[in-house]
Design an enzyme around this catalytic site. Sequence first.
Site, short mmCIF file in Angstrom:
data_model
loop_
_atom_site.label_atom_id
_atom_site.label_comp_id
_atom_site.label_asym_id
_atom_site.label_seq_id
_atom_site.Cartn_x
_atom_site.Cartn_y
_atom_site.Cartn_z
N THR A 1 -14.92 -30.29 -15.10
CA THR A 1 -16.19 -29.74 -14.61
C THR A 1 -16.05 -29.41 -13.13
OG1 THR A 1 -17.41 -31.17 -16.13
CG2 THR A 1 -18.63 -30.38 -14.24
N THR B 1 -12.18 -15.95 -5.93
CA THR B 1 -11.91 -16.04 -4.49
C THR B 1 -10.43 -15.97 -4.15
OG1 THR B 1 -13.86 -17.41 -4.25
CG2 THR B 1 -12.25 -17.54 -2.48
N SER C 1 -16.11 -14.92 -11.50
CA SER C 1 -16.11 -15.66 -12.77
C SER C 1 -17.51 -15.77 -13.38
CB SER C 1 -15.46 -17.03 -12.63
OG SER C 1 -16.31 -17.93 -12.00
N SER C 2 -18.55 -15.44 -12.61
CA SER C 2 -19.90 -15.40 -13.21
C SER C 2 -19.98 -14.31 -14.28
CB SER C 2 -20.95 -15.08 -12.15
OG SER C 2 -20.78 -15.89 -11.04
N ASP D 1 -16.14 -20.85 -10.41
CA ASP D 1 -17.50 -21.15 -10.90
C ASP D 1 -17.56 -21.40 -12.41
OD1 ASP D 1 -18.34 -20.89 -8.33
OD2 ASP D 1 -19.18 -18.88 -8.56
N THR E 1 -24.80 -36.16 -22.57
CA THR E 1 -25.48 -36.84 -21.46
C THR E 1 -25.50 -35.99 -20.19
OG1 THR E 1 -25.48 -38.76 -19.99
CG2 THR E 1 -23.35 -38.10 -20.86
N GLN E 2 -26.61 -36.14 -19.44
CA GLN E 2 -26.69 -35.46 -18.13
C GLN E 2 -25.83 -36.18 -17.09
OE1 GLN E 2 -30.81 -35.15 -16.88
NE2 GLN E 2 -31.42 -34.21 -18.81
N CYS E 3 -25.42 -37.40 -17.38
CA CYS E 3 -24.56 -38.14 -16.44
C CYS E 3 -23.21 -37.44 -16.34
CB CYS E 3 -24.34 -39.57 -16.91
SG CYS E 3 -25.84 -40.53 -16.99
N1 ASP Z 1 -17.70 -16.84 -7.12
C1 ASP Z 1 -16.30 -17.10 -7.24
C2 ASP Z 1 -15.94 -17.06 -8.71
O1 ASP Z 1 -16.15 -17.98 -9.42
C3 ASP Z 1 -15.96 -18.41 -6.64
C4 ASP Z 1 -14.51 -18.78 -6.72
O2 ASP Z 1 -13.62 -18.04 -7.06
O3 ASP Z 1 -14.22 -19.91 -6.41
O4 ASP Z 1 -15.44 -16.06 -9.14
#
Ligand code: ASP
Length: 347
Positions: free
Chosen positions: A170, A18, A63-64, A95, A281-283
Amino acid sequence: MNTQQDRGSILLIYTGGTIGMIENPETGVLESFNFQHLQDNMPELKRMGHTVSSIQFEPPVDSSEMGPESWAHLVQIIADNYDNYDGFVVLHGTDTMAFTASALSFMLENLAKPVIFTGSQLPIGMLRTDGKENLITAIEIAAAKENGIAVVPEVCIFFENYLMRGNRTTKINADHFNAFRSFNYPALAHAGIQIKYEYNLIYRPISRKPLKPHFLFDTNVVILKIFPGIPASVIEATLNIPGLKGVVLETFGSGNAPTYPWFLALLKDAVDKGVVIVNITQCTAGSVEMHRYDTGNKLLNCGVVSGYDSTTESAVAKLMFLFGHNFTAKEVKEYLDCSLIGEITNP
Ligand code: ASP
């Protein structure tokens, strides 16, 4: 792009996300813009007095789309330019930033210079952007030196006033500017009127060996999140994925899971076949302690190993990294039991 003077030289690596986007006026969709235009949107960069050069991924990616190949590309850029810069700022989508930062912490062995990840929730060209502050402070931190030595020679994430160890961080919020947390390790610095560093928390290389970049990953790992009522078929199908080497088992509380005989038998069977199962842990905060309850203890008896207070992101990256370097299951377990670069708190 090159900006003047000499308060330290920084290489800005724009991978995408972004921060470097603009809104397409016709469709309203956010699209990456050519990073050379950054200066048009940020005249502040010139005033900082650092020498800032930039490189961008072609094409920049959400970033996905980042994964081991792009992590290796990033490491290659840093290694190729290591001697020419005082520090590195990586602009990255939020992300999966915590995964990439975790991976790089393992890949950049003997790192003695700052590698600071940042990004933003709003594009840098928008009036209320959080990107400018994040970027300016990340550059300050990457350039910070005392007695000629980098103040933060670590892979970190800087976001909304906090500098955090990358492999401890995280993403916790999809809307707020304050999008990241390091729950199990305190922030390394806080940026208020001044940047206040927590010197005793910052990792320092013990020896002055040259940077040793690593590039190899094995992606035969899986995250298996337990939930009440999880069917045997799900566990069975997951643990029998062909070629599977490592499992990040996300359990309840301090590392607990159901004690159904079929469940424990499937885990034991996988461990006996050489799959490494690490308990996380999921916590959001706290650590796995399998000795605490019978439910955790039973996992221990099946050969599941503790991930201590690791984040899931860091555990995934560590497993991929270790298996990528051809360590045996036994060796991987030994490395999981210790902190390689500050990613877990040693029990
Ligand atoms: N979908 C975007 C990414 O992770 C969100 C961001 O940049 O914050 O590339």
